[in-house]
Design an enzyme around this catalytic site. Sequence first.
Site, short mmCIF file in Angstrom:
data_model
loop_
_atom_site.label_atom_id
_atom_site.label_comp_id
_atom_site.label_asym_id
_atom_site.label_seq_id
_atom_site.Cartn_x
_atom_site.Cartn_y
_atom_site.Cartn_z
CD1 TRP A 1 -2.33 -2.10 1.76
CD2 TRP A 1 -3.05 -1.07 -0.08
NE1 TRP A 1 -3.38 -2.82 1.25
CE2 TRP A 1 -3.84 -2.22 0.14
CE3 TRP A 1 -3.31 -0.26 -1.19
CZ2 TRP A 1 -4.89 -2.57 -0.73
CZ3 TRP A 1 -4.35 -0.61 -2.05
CH2 TRP A 1 -5.13 -1.75 -1.81
CG ASP B 1 -3.37 3.96 4.03
OD1 ASP B 1 -4.43 3.74 4.67
OD2 ASP B 1 -3.06 3.35 2.98
CE LYS C 1 -8.78 -3.06 3.99
NZ LYS C 1 -7.91 -2.19 3.21
C1 LIG Z 1 -7.36 -1.70 2.06
C2 LIG Z 1 -6.28 -0.69 2.11
C3 LIG Z 1 -6.17 0.32 1.14
C4 LIG Z 1 -7.09 0.42 -0.04
O1 LIG Z 1 -8.30 0.90 0.36
P1 LIG Z 1 -9.44 1.22 -0.71
O2 LIG Z 1 -10.49 1.80 0.16
O3 LIG Z 1 -9.81 -0.09 -1.34
O4 LIG Z 1 -8.88 2.17 -1.69
C5 LIG Z 1 -5.16 1.24 1.28
N1 LIG Z 1 -4.29 1.19 2.31
C6 LIG Z 1 -4.37 0.23 3.25
C7 LIG Z 1 -3.38 0.22 4.37
C8 LIG Z 1 -5.36 -0.74 3.18
O5 LIG Z 1 -5.43 -1.70 4.11
#
Ligand SMILES: *Cc1c(COP(=O)(O)O)cnc(C)c1O
Length: 359
Positions: free
Chosen positions: A101, A171, A195
């Site tokens: 990511w 993030d 999540k």
């Molecule tokens: C799942 C995830 C993403 C992607 O998220 P989307 O909402 O599908 O764009 C980005 N960063 C992390 C750390 C993730 O776990």
Amino acid sequence: MKRVHNFSAGPSMLPLAVLEKAQADLPDYQGSGMSVMELSHRSGLFTDIITNAEKLLRELMNIPDHYKVLFVQGGASQQFAAVPLNLMKNGKADFVNTGSWSKKAIKEAKKYLDVNVIASSENENFTYIPTVHKDMIDPEADFVHITTNNTIEGTAYHEIPDTGNVPLVADMSSNILSEEIDVSKFGVIYAGAQKNIGPAGLTVLIVREDLIGNATPQCPTMLDYQTHSDSDSLYNTPPTYGIYIAKLVFEWLKDLGGLQAMQARNEKKAALLYDYIAVSDFYSSPVKEESRSIMNIPFIIPGRDLDGEFVKEAQQEGLETLKGHRSVGGMRASIYNAMPVEGVEDLIAFMKKFAENHQ
Ligand SMILES: *Cc1c(COP(=O)(O)O)cnc(C)c1O
């Protein structure tokens, strides 16, 4: 009704109490004769939902007043572009590369500014979190970007780097609300909801006020933090049902005792699984001990070709989605907030049985 233990990395399981509340509310929300899905986003009933969702999130995370909470769409991936477009001034930013990511965030940011990767764990397959010292940071950088929990690799920061006057952007998609954090250490926090917050389609942003209103002229209106800040996330139609479910999740979390209680429960779940893996001579963890995530726990069966069999047999016992990410292999148990302790205990009981049968 049959419910499984769902170890999916995302979209992932939601608390049963939340699903049941949503089910009871579904055709007729609070006597309106309408579902939340059918309510105008400008109606009084929906205004109450979004206002309370924000209030609860502020309470849970202890978000200071000089931060805005924004409910947007586009996923965390959209923020890979939105962050540079909103924060760039000097045209350069520092990134820490801790996995898939992070790499995607870096790739996208490079379209807009000069990216300096100040630390990386790629040399060791992203099995640890590199140390970030203040003197590694360019004081002229527009921001420093980290991925606080690496969903795919199963690593997490246990200490948030001090970036001084350079805004820290995180993030937090896969560990927001899993433990207590000090929001004031961050300039921007973003997280896709699927999540730990609610259904896919909602993205939560927590942005320090001074970082709003500086977007580049090319920044699309819908990516400009000011657009959503000025309109209290109602510039256009927000993901109304997702916000409603998020509100129910926040209520569930609060009833459970908030983030302190949630963190204790998450640490207990993770310790059960890591401790079992440590004593087992059948399974092992590919992640360095000091960098381990309490949300996503990858494990492998060294020297054996049993992954497919493990995942298949586990599924037959109601333990779902344990296959590791294709880039890492092995297995991965994602044990987000909604996963009860019994889910982890059942997984460990299965792992013991599987190991005995295949010794
Ligand atoms: C799942 C995830 C993403 C992607 O998220 P989307 O909402 O599908 O764009 C980005 N960063 C992390 C750390 C993730 O776990």
